[in-house]
Design a protein around this motif. Structure first.
Motif, PDB file in Angstrom:
ATOM      1  N   LEU A  36       1.288   7.020   4.215  1.00  0.00           N
ATOM      2  CA  LEU A  36      -0.124   6.801   3.918  1.00  0.00           C
ATOM      3  C   LEU A  36      -0.971   8.022   4.207  1.00  0.00           C
ATOM      4  CD1 LEU A  36      -0.636   3.146   5.166  1.00  0.00           C
ATOM      5  CD2 LEU A  36      -0.495   3.973   2.817  1.00  0.00           C
ATOM      6  N   ILE A  37      -0.672   8.732   5.272  1.00  0.00           N
ATOM      7  CA  ILE A  37      -1.474   9.890   5.649  1.00  0.00           C
ATOM      8  C   ILE A  37      -0.575  11.120   5.684  1.00  0.00           C
ATOM      9  CG2 ILE A  37      -2.918  10.922   7.440  1.00  0.00           C
ATOM     10  CD1 ILE A  37      -3.621   8.047   8.304  1.00  0.00           C
ATOM     11  N   THR A  48       4.276  12.549   0.247  1.00  0.00           N
ATOM     12  CA  THR A  48       5.491  12.492   1.065  1.00  0.00           C
ATOM     13  C   THR A  48       6.033  11.067   1.031  1.00  0.00           C
ATOM     14  OG1 THR A  48       4.621  14.211   2.523  1.00  0.00           O
ATOM     15  CG2 THR A  48       6.433  12.896   3.372  1.00  0.00           C
ATOM     16  N   TYR A  49       7.342  10.949   0.821  1.00  0.00           N
ATOM     17  CA  TYR A  49       8.017   9.663   0.743  1.00  0.00           C
ATOM     18  C   TYR A  49       9.185   9.673   1.718  1.00  0.00           C
ATOM     19  CZ  TYR A  49       5.172   9.102  -3.352  1.00  0.00           C
ATOM     20  OH  TYR A  49       4.085   9.006  -4.184  1.00  0.00           O
ATOM     21  N   LEU A 109       0.824  -1.207   0.000  1.00  0.00           N
ATOM     22  CA  LEU A 109       0.000   0.000   0.000  1.00  0.00           C
ATOM     23  C   LEU A 109       0.856   1.254   0.000  1.00  0.00           C
ATOM     24  CD1 LEU A 109      -2.733  -0.912   2.641  1.00  0.00           C
ATOM     25  CD2 LEU A 109      -3.017  -0.702   0.169  1.00  0.00           C
ATOM     26  N   ARG A 110       2.054   1.125   0.493  1.00  0.00           N
ATOM     27  CA  ARG A 110       2.904   2.299   0.681  1.00  0.00           C
ATOM     28  C   ARG A 110       3.858   2.543  -0.484  1.00  0.00           C
ATOM     29  NH1 ARG A 110       3.928   2.963   6.699  1.00  0.00           N
ATOM     30  NH2 ARG A 110       6.091   3.222   6.118  1.00  0.00           N
TER      31      ARG A 110
END
Length: 159
Positions: A54-55, A60-61, A33-34
């Protein structure tokens, strides 16, 4: 060069030098998912990883190197006709990636000083980035930053 592998499942890439010699492998985790990418040496040992938060209010990574958080790559909001990302490292030496949305040409700077140039090749079946890094810079951090850029741009294409 960062070249996407053509017949692999997921986002797998090979990182080569200017002569085509394979230096690193990037393993894209398909069911993550990420949007997780693992940068491995030729023996399959993890050197670094990139994954999406995720949030967050903006894309943003997180980049980890040697199991430690090394940086966060954040897309700047409200930059019409240009893409702009900050590679936020601990301390004062943040990097900034600025690029042309149409041509996929990016420049990486630290404090206004050029540290790398990134060019995405348009006329290829596979995604290919040429990355020219100034001697003495953290190659692994910059390559991971380029991979975060690719994740952000490909995610934007999916939206």
């Amino acid at each position: 060069m960062i070249k996407e592998r053509f017949f692999d499942i997921g986002d797998d890439y090979d990182i080569t030098d200017e002569h085509g010699t394979k230096l690193l492998h990037v393993d894209g985790k398909v069911l993550s998912l990420r949007n997780r990418l693992i940068i491995e040496n030729l023996d399959g040992q993890e050197l670094a990883s990139v994954h999406r938060h995720l949030i967050s209010l903006r894309p943003t990574y997180e980049i980890t190197i040697g199991g430690q958080k090394a940086a966060e790559v954040k897309k700047k909001l409200f930059t019409p006709f240009r893409e702009k990302f900050t590679i936020d490292v601990p301390g004062p030496d943040d990097l900034e990636m600025k690029g042309d949305l149409i041509d996929h040409e990016f420049r990486v700077e630290r404090g206004g000083r050029h540290v790398a140039a990134v060019s995405k090749k348009w006329f290829r079946v596979r995604d290919t980035y040429a990355v020219d890094i100034v001697a003495g810079e953290n190659d692994l951090l910059i390559l991971a930053g380029v991979l975060a850029l690719e994740l952000a741009l490909s995610r934007k294409d999916d939206d």
